[in-house]
Enzyme design. Structure first.
Site, PDB file in Angstrom:
ATOM      1  CE  LYS A   1      -3.951   2.187   0.607  1.00 26.08           C
ATOM      2  NZ  LYS A   1      -3.619   3.012  -0.570  1.00 26.08           N
TER       3      LYS A   1
ATOM      4  CE  LYS B   1       3.990   6.750   6.444  1.00 26.31           C
ATOM      5  NZ  LYS B   1       3.919   7.719   5.335  1.00 26.31           N
TER       6      LYS B   1
ATOM      7  CE  LYS C   1       4.842   7.521  -1.439  1.00 29.23           C
ATOM      8  NZ  LYS C   1       4.071   7.835  -0.217  1.00 29.23           N
TER       9      LYS C   1
ATOM     10  CB  THR D   1      -2.126  13.147   5.390  1.00 26.98           C
ATOM     11  OG1 THR D   1      -2.496  12.077   4.537  1.00 26.98           O
ATOM     12  CG2 THR D   1      -0.681  12.989   5.810  1.00 26.98           C
TER      13      THR D   1
ATOM     14  N   GLY E   1       5.831  23.821   3.638  1.00 20.93           N
ATOM     15  CA  GLY E   1       5.087  23.068   2.628  1.00 20.93           C
ATOM     16  C   GLY E   1       3.604  23.266   2.855  1.00 20.93           C
TER      17      GLY E   1
ATOM     18  CG  ASN F   1      -3.800  16.851   0.888  1.00 15.93           C
ATOM     19  OD1 ASN F   1      -3.502  16.283   1.939  1.00 15.93           O
ATOM     20  ND2 ASN F   1      -4.998  16.750   0.375  1.00 15.93           N
TER      21      ASN F   1
ATOM     22  N   GLY G   1       0.188  20.002   4.482  1.00 17.17           N
ATOM     23  CA  GLY G   1       0.513  21.207   5.253  1.00 17.17           C
ATOM     24  C   GLY G   1      -0.725  22.052   5.524  1.00 17.17           C
ATOM     25  CE1 TYR G   2      -6.287  25.620   4.516  1.00 20.58           C
ATOM     26  CE2 TYR G   2      -7.299  23.521   3.929  1.00 20.58           C
ATOM     27  CZ  TYR G   2      -7.403  24.816   4.403  1.00 20.58           C
ATOM     28  OH  TYR G   2      -8.621  25.307   4.783  1.00 20.58           O
TER      29      TYR G   2
ATOM     30  CB  SER H   1      -5.788   4.909   2.233  1.00 20.91           C
ATOM     31  OG  SER H   1      -5.582   5.959   1.336  1.00 20.91           O
TER      32      SER H   1
END
Ligand code: NAD
Length: 420
Positions: free
Chosen positions: A67, A91, A103, A187, A215, A218, A220-221, A350
């Site tokens: 994954k 993780k 990945k 995340t 950063g 996605n 960081g915000y 996910s």
């Protein structure tokens, strides 16, 4: 500077003796089960065909299917995806998810692509790697410069070629195609839960703690937004073009609206707020409580660690701190909450998406968030207990917990290296 893969191996080495990992198993953990490398051909808008290097690393599937995300970036390499896939294995184990680590990526400068080229690139990647993906084999998700739209193109391409429906093959999909509520923010939100429950768990939380975020994508915000809503002061934000700082703190949603309109944070203003523009290096040296790197690997290094003045680093990016910098930061008393737990909220939701696809259920946002909070808090508690009982730093404690679960799975016969 070491490659991310060399760093990942060095981190694994930290717990080799502590866990007394048998040589055969250590060899298996150190190297991905397989790394697939292809050159994919894409028709460009001007009629030329361009070739891109593309990768998928499948690190370990002893606890469940591989994954992990697919990244589109100019610095993608074989070594980078190998490291990122290894971190995914830890993780998923840290969060007790029945999944392994993978990945993928394409070496490409995305800003140079039109939307049509981006779609053809995504479809070409999916077509080349089709036999390696499936809801019970290897399940990709978005990462840097990829999103739900890219997942939708890839899924559609493979389903068309194979003539099947298998929505659980990709996560981070748009809602209409079987995506999960809460996945986009997961995340960053998960990172916030980890930080907040860790600080409260060790009794070091105080109102208005200041945070600098490197950063503003996605992750960081959403981290900044959730922390802001909970009363943390977001004093600095940055993207690849530079950083902004304000001692009175920003409203991340307003900064995002400005960035979306203007293309960068340059020139940002907020009523009653004095904004200072600075470089990313300056942001790393700010005297704040928490630094949250949320961009790419190797941003905190032996070259700049000495400027760092914070008490806590929350690794929202994968692999932002090099092992040599970490060693020195630990000596300075900085506590580093490692990526393997700090950014695991994304893969956790996910996993919820994958479960929903396989059971034909649709969970409410409340249910997703409730489960996410529970799962993240549980992992943080395990971590706090090990740090306290064994006197380890946070990364060693996280690795002790996560790698142990993978070793036990292998010892119990887990992991079928499927032949393709
Ligand atoms: P993104 O593409 O949405 O955002 C990346 C941000 O980093 C952008 O704002 C970009 O401008 C900025 N950036 C790039 N280089 C920079 C630099 N040198 N200095 C400062 N800022 C820089 O990507 P994302 O999905 O937010 O991912 C960020 C990190 O989080 C990556 O390391 C990724 O692997 C990790 N991560 C992402 C997820 C996820 O669900 N998206 C899950 C786990 C981990």
């Amino acid at each position: 500077m070491n490659s991310p893969y060399e760093n990942a191996v060095e981190q694994l080495e930290l717990v080799r003796e502590l866990l007394n990992i048998p040589d055969e198993i250590y060899k298996r953990l150190k190297t991905p089960d397989r790394v697939i490398e292809k050159r994919i051909k894409v028709l460009m808008d001007d009629g030329r065909t361009e070739e891109f290097e593309a990768f998928r690393s499948q690190h370990n599937n002893s606890r469940g299917p591989y994954k992990g995300g697919i990244r589109f970036h100019k610095d993608v390499s074989r070594e980078e995806v190998m490291a990122l896939s290894m971190w995914m294995t830890w993780k998923c184990a840290m969060l007790d998810l029945p999944l392994g680590g993978g990945k993928g990526g394409v070496k490409v400068e995305v800003v140079n692509l039109s939307v049509a080229e981006l779609e053809r690139l995504s479809r070409a990647y999916a077509a080349e790697f089709k036999e390696y993906f499936g809801s019970e084999i290897d399940i990709p998700a978005p990462d840097v410069n990829t999103d739900g739209r890219v997942m939708a193109w890839m899924l559609d391409e493979i389903e068309k070629i194979k003539g099947i429906k298998d929505p659980g093959m990709f996560t981070g999909k748009p809602l209409e195609l079987g995506g999960s509520l809460g996945r986009i923010e997961a995340t960053g939100f998960g990172g916030f839960i980890v930080l907040d429950s860790y600080l409260k768990g060790i009794g070091d939380f105080h109102e208005g703690m200041s945070v600098a975020v490197q950063g503003f994508g996605n992750v960081g915000y959403w981290f900044a937004q959730k922390a802001y809503e909970a009363g943390y002061k977001i004093v600095a934000l940055s993207d690849s073009k530079g950083a902004i700082y304000s001692s009175s703190g920003f409203d991340p949603a307003q900064v995002l609206a400005y960035k979306n309109e203007k293309g960068s944070m340059k020139g940002y203003f907020e009523d009653g707020v004095k904004v200072v523009e600075m470089s990313n290096e300056d942001l790393l040296g700010l005297d704040v409580d928490i630094l949250a790197p949320a961009a790419l690997e190797n941003s905190i290094t032996i070259q700049n660690y000495n400027n760092i003045k914070v008490s806590y680093i929350l690794e929202l990016a994968n692999g932002p701190t090099t092992p040599d910098a970490e060693e020195r930061l630990l000596e300075k008393g900085v506590k580093i909450v490692p990526d393997v737990i700090a950014n695991a909220g994304g893969v956790t939701v996910s996993y919820f998406e994958w479960v929903q696809n396989r059971t034909d259920e649709i969970w409410s946002l409340d249910r997703v968030n409730e489960m996410l909070v529970k799962q993240m808090k549980n992992a943080v508690q395990q971590l706090i207990d090990v740090v306290r009982d064994m006197g380890l730093d946070l990364r060693k404690a996280t690795y002790l917990l996560a790698v142990k679960k993978v070793v036990e799975a292998i010892e119990n016969g887990g992991g079928i290296a499927k032949e393709f």
